[in-house]
Design a protein around this motif. Structure first.
Motif, PDB file in Angstrom:
ATOM      1  N   PRO A  40       1.086  -1.208  -0.177  1.00 28.82           N
ATOM      2  CA  PRO A  40      -0.013   0.178   0.088  1.00 28.82           C
ATOM      3  C   PRO A  40       0.697   1.191   0.038  1.00 28.82           C
ATOM      4  O   PRO A  40       2.021   1.388   0.618  1.00 28.82           O
ATOM      5  N   GLU A  41       0.391   2.376  -0.665  1.00 28.50           N
ATOM      6  CA  GLU A  41       1.292   3.556  -0.820  1.00 28.50           C
ATOM      7  C   GLU A  41       1.360   4.229   0.641  1.00 28.50           C
ATOM      8  O   GLU A  41       2.402   4.574   0.751  1.00 28.50           O
ATOM      9  N   GLU A  42       0.413   4.092   1.084  1.00 29.43           N
ATOM     10  CA  GLU A  42       0.576   4.605   2.745  1.00 29.43           C
ATOM     11  C   GLU A  42       1.497   3.871   3.529  1.00 29.43           C
ATOM     12  O   GLU A  42       2.603   4.722   4.331  1.00 29.43           O
ATOM     13  N   TRP A  43       1.722   2.663   3.515  1.00 29.75           N
ATOM     14  CA  TRP A  43       2.622   1.755   4.047  1.00 29.75           C
ATOM     15  C   TRP A  43       3.840   2.166   3.760  1.00 29.75           C
ATOM     16  O   TRP A  43       4.841   2.280   4.469  1.00 29.75           O
ATOM     17  N   LEU A  44       4.110   2.453   2.506  1.00 28.58           N
ATOM     18  CA  LEU A  44       5.537   2.722   1.820  1.00 28.58           C
ATOM     19  C   LEU A  44       6.050   3.967   2.414  1.00 28.58           C
ATOM     20  O   LEU A  44       7.028   4.212   2.697  1.00 28.58           O
ATOM     21  N   LYS A  45       5.128   5.123   2.249  1.00 25.33           N
ATOM     22  CA  LYS A  45       5.479   6.430   2.606  1.00 25.33           C
ATOM     23  C   LYS A  45       5.708   6.320   4.068  1.00 25.33           C
ATOM     24  O   LYS A  45       6.320   7.640   4.534  1.00 25.33           O
ATOM     25  N   ASN A  46       5.104   5.731   4.959  1.00 25.73           N
ATOM     26  CA  ASN A  46       5.270   5.835   6.508  1.00 25.73           C
ATOM     27  C   ASN A  46       6.392   4.793   6.941  1.00 25.73           C
ATOM     28  O   ASN A  46       6.889   5.060   8.072  1.00 25.73           O
ATOM     29  N   HIS A  47       6.650   3.817   6.461  1.00 26.27           N
ATOM     30  CA  HIS A  47       7.526   2.862   6.895  1.00 26.27           C
ATOM     31  C   HIS A  47       9.362   3.698   6.944  1.00 26.27           C
ATOM     32  O   HIS A  47       9.349   4.163   5.739  1.00 26.27           O
ATOM     33  N   PRO A  48       9.674   3.455   8.236  1.00 21.58           N
ATOM     34  CA  PRO A  48      11.169   4.168   8.160  1.00 21.58           C
ATOM     35  C   PRO A  48      12.107   3.510   7.006  1.00 21.58           C
ATOM     36  O   PRO A  48      12.810   4.386   6.680  1.00 21.58           O
ATOM     37  N   TYR A  49      11.819   2.348   6.581  1.00 24.37           N
ATOM     38  CA  TYR A  49      12.954   1.753   5.575  1.00 24.37           C
ATOM     39  C   TYR A  49      12.468   2.082   4.235  1.00 24.37           C
ATOM     40  O   TYR A  49      13.406   2.000   3.292  1.00 24.37           O
ATOM     41  N   PHE A  50      11.253   2.319   3.851  1.00 21.88           N
ATOM     42  CA  PHE A  50      10.733   2.526   2.424  1.00 21.88           C
ATOM     43  C   PHE A  50      10.279   4.154   2.092  1.00 21.88           C
ATOM     44  O   PHE A  50      10.459   4.437   0.962  1.00 21.88           O
ATOM     45  N   LYS A  51      10.309   4.859   3.060  1.00 27.73           N
ATOM     46  CA  LYS A  51       9.715   6.334   2.967  1.00 27.73           C
ATOM     47  C   LYS A  51      10.540   7.043   1.853  1.00 27.73           C
ATOM     48  O   LYS A  51       9.996   7.910   1.137  1.00 27.73           O
ATOM     49  N   TYR A  52      11.787   6.806   1.948  1.00 29.54           N
ATOM     50  CA  TYR A  52      12.718   7.775   1.132  1.00 29.54           C
ATOM     51  C   TYR A  52      12.781   7.129  -0.327  1.00 29.54           C
ATOM     52  O   TYR A  52      13.312   7.743  -1.316  1.00 29.54           O
ATOM     53  N   SER A  53      12.014   5.903  -0.588  1.00 30.42           N
ATOM     54  CA  SER A  53      12.120   5.306  -1.845  1.00 30.42           C
ATOM     55  C   SER A  53      10.749   5.060  -2.460  1.00 30.42           C
ATOM     56  O   SER A  53      10.565   4.508  -3.512  1.00 30.42           O
ATOM     57  N   ALA A  54       9.837   5.447  -1.835  1.00 32.92           N
ATOM     58  CA  ALA A  54       8.325   5.315  -1.929  1.00 32.92           C
ATOM     59  C   ALA A  54       7.980   5.843  -3.463  1.00 32.92           C
ATOM     60  O   ALA A  54       7.180   5.016  -3.938  1.00 32.92           O
ATOM     61  N   ASP A  55       8.219   7.099  -3.594  1.00 30.58           N
ATOM     62  CA  ASP A  55       7.729   7.538  -4.841  1.00 30.58           C
ATOM     63  C   ASP A  55       8.473   6.887  -5.999  1.00 30.58           C
ATOM     64  O   ASP A  55       7.644   6.511  -6.822  1.00 30.58           O
ATOM     65  N   LYS A  56       9.560   6.456  -5.772  1.00 30.51           N
ATOM     66  CA  LYS A  56      10.244   5.791  -6.876  1.00 30.51           C
ATOM     67  C   LYS A  56       9.791   4.384  -7.184  1.00 30.51           C
ATOM     68  O   LYS A  56       9.542   4.014  -8.282  1.00 30.51           O
ATOM     69  N   ILE A  57       9.438   3.642  -6.024  1.00 33.83           N
ATOM     70  CA  ILE A  57       8.631   2.203  -6.098  1.00 33.83           C
ATOM     71  C   ILE A  57       7.394   2.421  -6.831  1.00 33.83           C
ATOM     72  O   ILE A  57       6.978   1.674  -7.754  1.00 33.83           O
TER      73      ILE A  57
END
Length: 434
Positions: A385-402
């Motif tokens: 989920p987009e919200e999970w990607l953007k809020n997770h400490p390990y994924f949030k800096y790469s969320a937009d690219k993913i």
């Protein structure tokens, strides 16, 4: 014939020009964008104290955990903005300081929050550099806040030096250790060094975390003592470091409701080793008059079950149980908060990455308590989920690219290839990928 010859040469020349233009165009279109580089998130070795970033030199930035290149970038950025950082807002824009690193340091930065606040606050100014006033040799262990200020340090700097001494269990131990104080730059150390009454080298068996510096050797009491009347200084006089003494007092006042009732209560305190307990045991005198509980309350307390940490999952351990083990509220709160952001820990190593924790106590806890990660939320990169990607400490800096890459390439392997993250960041992210 000559006319035909010149016409053919003209056509050939135009073809060559067209071919050259096309070749240059295709070469430019194939030009690759520069790869993104990610900043290291290593924590500083020393305890962080309040600081003015305008005062820090290259060495001091590195002591805060920045690499040589990051430090050079920060100092260059400082020149670009006019030679001084006006606010936290301005400092945060320096791309060598990641969002995560800035969050760690923000509370300690002595700057206004915004540029407008800085310009509108006539009372704000950076620390003025003062020349040091040193007239004789001295032992830095014996200096007070006022003494450091009289030498030429600001109030905040003096407090930071004393905080660093406390971090070393109450003694600077050696000139080597004194030099590592983050707030003392190379220039000031060079001025202070000839006057310091300290050994040049750190003892080989020095261990700041366990309170084994030269200033805190084991001390056998000369007379009997009541453990229920001792404060932090009293426990320190028995040979414990300030950190250990605080744990003992918190353990007595919070977990035992104000007093030790039996010798076992003292023995069960985590920071009192078996050897130290046997050393103190002949001198311990438990006085019923200093116990806060009546005999009926005492019987009821013995019936209460204590936490069995060998059966307590680190993904379900509570704030109260962490306090029971001996952690202070700051450490316990940081651990619970980090676990909540992650959605649960996948490895014990992650727990040690938590900011503001007592690593010695946590390491002891991890050697006892299990970790069950079977219920931790995990996703594929395609379905996360987009919200999970953007809020997770390990994924949030790469969320937009993913999110962008998976639109046209709904395949995890291809997305990983396009992300081109550093191996250590990818390893952290893969912990939460199915």
């Amino acid at each position: 014939m000559k006319k035909n010859y010149y016409q053919k040469m003209a056509v050939l020349g135009m073809l060559l020009l067209a071919l050259t233009f096309f070749q240059n165009y295709t070469e430019k279109s194939d030009e690759k964008f520069p790869e993104l580089t990610f900043i290291s998130e290593d924590l500083p070795v020393e305890s962080i104290s309040e600081f003015d970033p305008n005062e820090l030199d290259e060495n001091q930035w590195q002591k805060l955990g920045f690499s040589d290149k990051q430090t050079a970038t920060i100092l260059k950025y400082k020149k670009i903005v006019g030679g001084n950082f006006l606010s936290k807002e301005q400092l945060k824009k320096c791309y060598a300081i990641s969002e995560e690193k800035f969050t760690q340091l923000e509370a300690f930065i002595l700057l206004p929050e915004t540029n407008s606040e800085a310009k509108g606050n006539s009372n704000f100014k950076s620390f003025e550099k003062k020349s040091l006033n040193i007239t004789r040799k001295f032992n830095p262990d014996q200096l007070s806040q006022t003494d450091w200020e009289n030498i030429g340090f600001s109030e905040k700097q003096a407090a930071a030096i004393l905080k660093y001494k406390s971090y070393l269990s109450g003694s600077f131990v050696s000139k080597e250790k004194f030099k590592e104080c983050f707030i003392i730059n190379e220039e000031n150390y060079a001025k202070l060094e000839p006057y310091l009454i300290l050994p040049a080298k750190t003892p080989a068996n020095f261990n700041a975390y366990s309170g084994k510096s030269n200033s805190f050797k084991s001390k056998t009491p000369q007379t009997s003592f009541d453990p229920n009347t001792l404060d932090v200084n009293g426990w320190m006089a028995l040979g414990f470091s300030e950190k250990q003494a605080n744990v003992i007092v918190n353990y007595r006042d919070r977990n035992l409701k104000g007093s030790f009732k039996t010798l076992d209560d003292i023995k069960n305190c985590f920071v009192i080793s078996a050897e130290k307990f046997e050393e103190l045991k002949p001198y311990i005198k438990l006085n019923p008059s200093t116990m806060t509980k009546s005999s009926d309350d005492k019987k009821q307390e013995f019936k209460q079950e204590k936490t069995d940490f060998s059966k307590t999952d680190m993904n379900s351990i509570t704030f109260k149980q962490l306090l029971e083990f001996g952690l202070d509220e700051k450490s316990a709160g940081s651990m619970i908060g980090f676990r909540k952001k992650l959605g649960g820990f996948m490895t014990k190593e992650q727990i040690l990455e938590t900011y503001n924790i007592d690593k010695e106590l946590v390491q002891k806890l991890l050697s006892i308590a299990p970790l069950d990660n079977s219920k931790v939320e995990r996703h594929t990169l395609v379905d996360a989920p987009e919200e999970w990607l953007k809020n997770h400490p390990y994924f949030k800096y790469s969320a937009d690219k993913i999110i962008y890459f998976r639109i046209s390439n709904p395949d995890d392997k291809k997305i990983w290839k396009f992300l081109k993250t550093k191996p250590e960041y990818e390893a952290r992210m893969r912990l939460y990928v199915k």
